[in-house]
Design a protein around this motif. Structure first.
Motif, PDB file in Angstrom:
ATOM      1  N   ALA A 257      -0.283   4.085  -7.445  1.00  0.00           N
ATOM      2  CA  ALA A 257       0.949   3.346  -7.159  1.00  0.00           C
ATOM      3  C   ALA A 257       0.765   2.540  -5.890  1.00  0.00           C
ATOM      4  N   VAL A 258       1.022   1.245  -5.967  1.00  0.00           N
ATOM      5  CA  VAL A 258       0.853   0.340  -4.832  1.00  0.00           C
ATOM      6  C   VAL A 258       2.216  -0.217  -4.429  1.00  0.00           C
ATOM      7  N   ILE A 259       2.542  -0.130  -3.148  1.00  0.00           N
ATOM      8  CA  ILE A 259       3.738  -0.783  -2.614  1.00  0.00           C
ATOM      9  C   ILE A 259       3.269  -1.813  -1.591  1.00  0.00           C
ATOM     10  N   THR A 260       3.546  -3.087  -1.849  1.00  0.00           N
ATOM     11  CA  THR A 260       3.047  -4.147  -0.973  1.00  0.00           C
ATOM     12  C   THR A 260       3.801  -4.194   0.349  1.00  0.00           C
ATOM     13  N   ASN A 261       5.117  -4.043   0.309  1.00  0.00           N
ATOM     14  CA  ASN A 261       5.954  -4.126   1.505  1.00  0.00           C
ATOM     15  C   ASN A 261       7.398  -3.809   1.127  1.00  0.00           C
ATOM     16  N   ILE A 262       8.220  -3.613   2.143  1.00  0.00           N
ATOM     17  CA  ILE A 262       9.657  -3.442   1.963  1.00  0.00           C
ATOM     18  C   ILE A 262      10.346  -4.560   2.739  1.00  0.00           C
ATOM     19  N   GLY A 263      10.991  -5.472   2.022  1.00  0.00           N
ATOM     20  CA  GLY A 263      11.630  -6.613   2.660  1.00  0.00           C
ATOM     21  C   GLY A 263      13.083  -6.743   2.278  1.00  0.00           C
ATOM     22  N   THR A 264      13.542  -7.987   2.193  1.00  0.00           N
ATOM     23  CA  THR A 264      14.965  -8.252   1.956  1.00  0.00           C
ATOM     24  C   THR A 264      15.256  -8.813   0.575  1.00  0.00           C
ATOM     25  N   ALA A 265      14.250  -8.973  -0.282  1.00  0.00           N
ATOM     26  CA  ALA A 265      14.516  -9.432  -1.641  1.00  0.00           C
ATOM     27  C   ALA A 265      15.468  -8.464  -2.340  1.00  0.00           C
TER      28      ALA A 265
ATOM     29  N   VAL B 222      -2.745   9.645  -0.127  1.00  0.00           N
ATOM     30  CA  VAL B 222      -2.277   8.384   0.447  1.00  0.00           C
ATOM     31  C   VAL B 222      -3.458   7.631   1.035  1.00  0.00           C
ATOM     32  N   ILE B 223      -3.568   6.358   0.680  1.00  0.00           N
ATOM     33  CA  ILE B 223      -4.532   5.451   1.309  1.00  0.00           C
ATOM     34  C   ILE B 223      -3.732   4.278   1.860  1.00  0.00           C
ATOM     35  N   THR B 224      -4.017   3.915   3.102  1.00  0.00           N
ATOM     36  CA  THR B 224      -3.254   2.864   3.766  1.00  0.00           C
ATOM     37  C   THR B 224      -4.063   1.576   3.847  1.00  0.00           C
ATOM     38  N   PHE B 225      -3.356   0.452   3.875  1.00  0.00           N
ATOM     39  CA  PHE B 225      -3.996  -0.853   4.024  1.00  0.00           C
ATOM     40  C   PHE B 225      -3.154  -1.704   4.972  1.00  0.00           C
ATOM     41  N   GLY B 226      -3.802  -2.658   5.633  1.00  0.00           N
ATOM     42  CA  GLY B 226      -3.069  -3.542   6.532  1.00  0.00           C
ATOM     43  C   GLY B 226      -3.956  -4.052   7.648  1.00  0.00           C
ATOM     44  N   VAL B 227      -3.322  -4.674   8.650  1.00  0.00           N
ATOM     45  CA  VAL B 227      -4.065  -5.181   9.807  1.00  0.00           C
ATOM     46  C   VAL B 227      -4.098  -4.158  10.937  1.00  0.00           C
ATOM     47  N   SER B 228      -3.309  -3.114  10.827  1.00  0.00           N
ATOM     48  CA  SER B 228      -3.293  -2.070  11.840  1.00  0.00           C
ATOM     49  C   SER B 228      -4.663  -1.402  11.955  1.00  0.00           C
TER      50      SER B 228
ATOM     51  N   ASP C  62       1.390  -1.428   8.035  1.00  0.00           N
ATOM     52  CA  ASP C  62       2.093  -2.244   9.027  1.00  0.00           C
ATOM     53  C   ASP C  62       3.593  -2.331   8.774  1.00  0.00           C
ATOM     54  N   ASP C  63       4.055  -1.748   7.695  1.00  0.00           N
ATOM     55  CA  ASP C  63       5.455  -1.924   7.302  1.00  0.00           C
ATOM     56  C   ASP C  63       6.386  -1.018   8.101  1.00  0.00           C
ATOM     57  N   ASP C  64       7.597  -1.511   8.363  1.00  0.00           N
ATOM     58  CA  ASP C  64       8.600  -0.721   9.078  1.00  0.00           C
ATOM     59  C   ASP C  64       8.912   0.593   8.367  1.00  0.00           C
ATOM     60  N   PHE C  65       8.758   0.607   7.053  1.00  0.00           N
ATOM     61  CA  PHE C  65       9.128   1.780   6.268  1.00  0.00           C
ATOM     62  C   PHE C  65       7.913   2.618   5.870  1.00  0.00           C
ATOM     63  N   PHE C  66       6.790   2.400   6.545  1.00  0.00           N
ATOM     64  CA  PHE C  66       5.586   3.148   6.174  1.00  0.00           C
ATOM     65  C   PHE C  66       5.789   4.654   6.255  1.00  0.00           C
ATOM     66  N   VAL C  67       6.359   5.148   7.343  1.00  0.00           N
ATOM     67  CA  VAL C  67       6.540   6.590   7.503  1.00  0.00           C
ATOM     68  C   VAL C  67       7.430   7.136   6.397  1.00  0.00           C
ATOM     69  N   PHE C  68       8.500   6.407   6.080  1.00  0.00           N
ATOM     70  CA  PHE C  68       9.395   6.826   4.998  1.00  0.00           C
ATOM     71  C   PHE C  68       8.638   6.918   3.673  1.00  0.00           C
ATOM     72  N   LEU C  69       7.831   5.916   3.373  1.00  0.00           N
ATOM     73  CA  LEU C  69       7.090   5.900   2.118  1.00  0.00           C
ATOM     74  C   LEU C  69       6.047   7.009   2.084  1.00  0.00           C
ATOM     75  N   ARG C  70       5.358   7.196   3.197  1.00  0.00           N
ATOM     76  CA  ARG C  70       4.337   8.249   3.241  1.00  0.00           C
ATOM     77  C   ARG C  70       4.958   9.614   2.989  1.00  0.00           C
ATOM     78  N   GLU C  71       6.137   9.851   3.521  1.00  0.00           N
ATOM     79  CA  GLU C  71       6.805  11.133   3.309  1.00  0.00           C
ATOM     80  C   GLU C  71       7.222  11.317   1.855  1.00  0.00           C
ATOM     81  N   ARG C  72       7.468  10.214   1.146  1.00  0.00           N
ATOM     82  CA  ARG C  72       7.860  10.303  -0.261  1.00  0.00           C
ATOM     83  C   ARG C  72       6.674  10.526  -1.195  1.00  0.00           C
ATOM     84  N   ALA C  73       5.493  10.179  -0.745  1.00  0.00           N
ATOM     85  CA  ALA C  73       4.306  10.300  -1.591  1.00  0.00           C
ATOM     86  C   ALA C  73       3.937  11.767  -1.784  1.00  0.00           C
ATOM     87  N   LYS C  74       3.670  12.158  -3.021  1.00  0.00           N
ATOM     88  CA  LYS C  74       3.291  13.531  -3.331  1.00  0.00           C
ATOM     89  C   LYS C  74       1.792  13.683  -3.576  1.00  0.00           C
ATOM     90  N   GLY C  75       1.121  12.560  -3.832  1.00  0.00           N
ATOM     91  CA  GLY C  75      -0.322  12.601  -4.049  1.00  0.00           C
ATOM     92  C   GLY C  75      -1.068  12.176  -2.794  1.00  0.00           C
TER      93      GLY C  75
END
Length: 469
Positions: A186-194, A251-257, A236-249
């Motif tokens: 499962a890939v989540i690109t970002n959390i924005g305002t769309a 986790v691999i992270t990507f970004g410029v960080s 790099d997303d503002d909601f990264f920590v929230f998403l990581r906590e939701r993941a049950k499998g």
């Protein structure tokens, strides 16, 4: 698609056979009577403005082997009668995927969602995966409760991967798609305002997007889980920590960080595309993406993360990314005469985050003068005024001339003026028709011009020949 017996389809969809014995077989599934192929099952969907039941006879004449319907049709064509054809289409695809996995337990479902960039990321992932193994990827707009089942039903036992894009408009949409095709990756690109106007807040958007990670309500079995085996998340997303906590499998992270597992070392944008250097700590590559923008480099990092999970060598991934075909109207370059200048057509869709990213991409390009032609961003709800003003503030920092199209976009002009942009550099057109007649008069030779607005605005029509009417 594997041939399917009508008796099995009826069983999978809790339907009843009508004008059928049950041993009839179908070799494809179609929901558009204009595109029916011989041997297809025609699914008669019913919407607010159309009723597929009115086209069953046409589908039969074109060679459809059977029809899935909500009411019996006066036709000799064999029929599967179901309570809801849209729901039954999903049930059929879900059962078909289970059937495939019984034959090929190693079939991997890669599903991608996010507020921005999911279609481009899907195209990048598809290019990499298809270069490495037999696979099926959803076409550009096949990302909902119709498109996902139709894509799943194209798969065969020889395929090793399904690459899918999951869109949503409300809470529960992505969970439903996951019940049809449960993602392994499962890939989540970002959390924005769309879609913030539909969901109310970025927190609600994050919760809806996080549905791709798990808790789908599925019974677990030998190969089936109720959560993604691997979650690829934007570091790099503002909601990264929230998403990581939701993941049950895993986790691999990507970004410029620097903390991202798949991270950018350098990113440079020019007229030829975007040069990205990236590493996962073991592999390091430099490639030239045929798309513009740092945000597209982030999309490529997500695609490289998928390659890492699937064990695809980054040499193969690099070659695929350098050759991939970007979706239409996503920072697509076009030369126009008059006045003789480059237009960057990014008018497929827009939200505040994607418009800001496009403006920053425009600023990064070498140009004598930069012009932004911006229209309304829809589905922002109570955030409409603020979102448009924020875009105007960024425009004031990035462009030399700002053209606003449509009354709904006027807050962009207000934001730009409030940020200090001189009034003579802000031009307003009340309607698209008005802009069509006059916008080119504001351009100069060798300008670089960005077009961006929500899909329904149709801003790309500015590039059409001017009507004499």
């Amino acid at each position: 698609m594997l041939p399917l017996r009508l008796a099995d389809i009826a069983d999978w969809t809790k339907g009843q056979l009508h004008n059928a014995r049950g041993d009839e077989t179908v070799t494809g599934v179609c929901t558009d009577s204009r595109k029916v192929q011989r041997g297809d099952l025609f699914v008669a969907l019913k919407g607010e403005r159309f009723d597929g039941h009115d086209f069953v006879a046409e589908a039969a004449a074109k060679g459809a082997a059977a029809a899935m319907v909500q009411r019996p049709i006066a036709s000799a064509i064999p029929q599967v009668l179901v309570a809801d054809t849209l729901r039954a289409l999903g049930d059929l695809a879900a059962a078909y995927l289970r059937h495939l996995r019984e034959k090929n337990p190693n079939l991997c479902v890669v599903a991608i969602t996010g507020s921005s960039g999911k279609t481009t990321t899907k195209a990048m992932v598809a290019a990499i995966v298809q270069a490495a193994m037999p696979s099926v990827a959803s076409p550009e707009s096949f990302n909902n409760e119709i498109g996902i089942p139709l894509t799943v039903l194209q798969a065969e036992p020889s395929h090793r991967a399904l690459v899918l894009e999951y869109a949503m408009r409300k809470k529960g949409d992505i969970a439903y798609l996951c019940r049809i095709a449960p993602p392994d990756i499962a890939v989540i690109t970002n959390i924005g305002t769309a879609h913030i106007g539909l969901l109310g807040s970025r927190q609600a958007i994050a919760e809806a997007k996080a549905e791709i990670l798990g808790n789908w309500g599925l019974e677990t079995g030998d190969w089936q889980r109720d959560h993604a085996k691997v979650a690829l998340l934007p570091a790099d997303d503002d909601f990264f920590v929230f998403l990581r906590e939701r993941a049950k499998g895993d986790v691999i992270t990507f970004g410029v960080s620097p903390n991202a597992q798949v991270r950018a070392l350098d990113c440079q944008v020019d007229w030829d595309g975007t040069t990205l250097s990236a590493t996962d700590g073991e592999q390091t590559i430099t490639l030239k993406l045929p798309v513009l923008g740092e945000h597209n480099a982030r999309n490529a990092l997500a695609a490289l993360a998928v390659a890492k999970v699937l064990g695809i060598d980054w040499g193969i991934a690099t070659e695929a990314l350098e050759k991939f075909q970007p979706p239409k109207m996503r920072l697509q370059r076009q030369w126009i005469e008059p006045p003789g200048c480059w237009v960057i057509n990014d008018a497929y869709n827009a939200n505040p985050d994607s418009v800001k990213a496009a403006l920053r991409t425009l600023k990064a390009l070498p140009a004598q003068r930069r012009v932004a032609v911006l229209g309304e961003m829809l589905e922002l709800g109570a955030f409409h005024e603020q979102g448009h003003r924020e875009v105007g503030e960024v425009a004031a920092e990035t462009v030399d001339l700002l053209l606003i199209v449509g009354k709904g976009a006027m807050a962009i002009a207000e934001g730009a003026l409030a940020a200090g942009m001189p009034s003579e550099r802000v031009v307003r057109f009340a309607t698209l028709k008005e802009a069509q007649k006059a916008w080119r008069a504001w351009l100069r030779r060798n300008d670089v011009v960005l077009l961006k607005a929500s899909r329904a605005i149709g801003l790309e029509r500015l590039l059409e020949p001017i009507s004499e009417e």
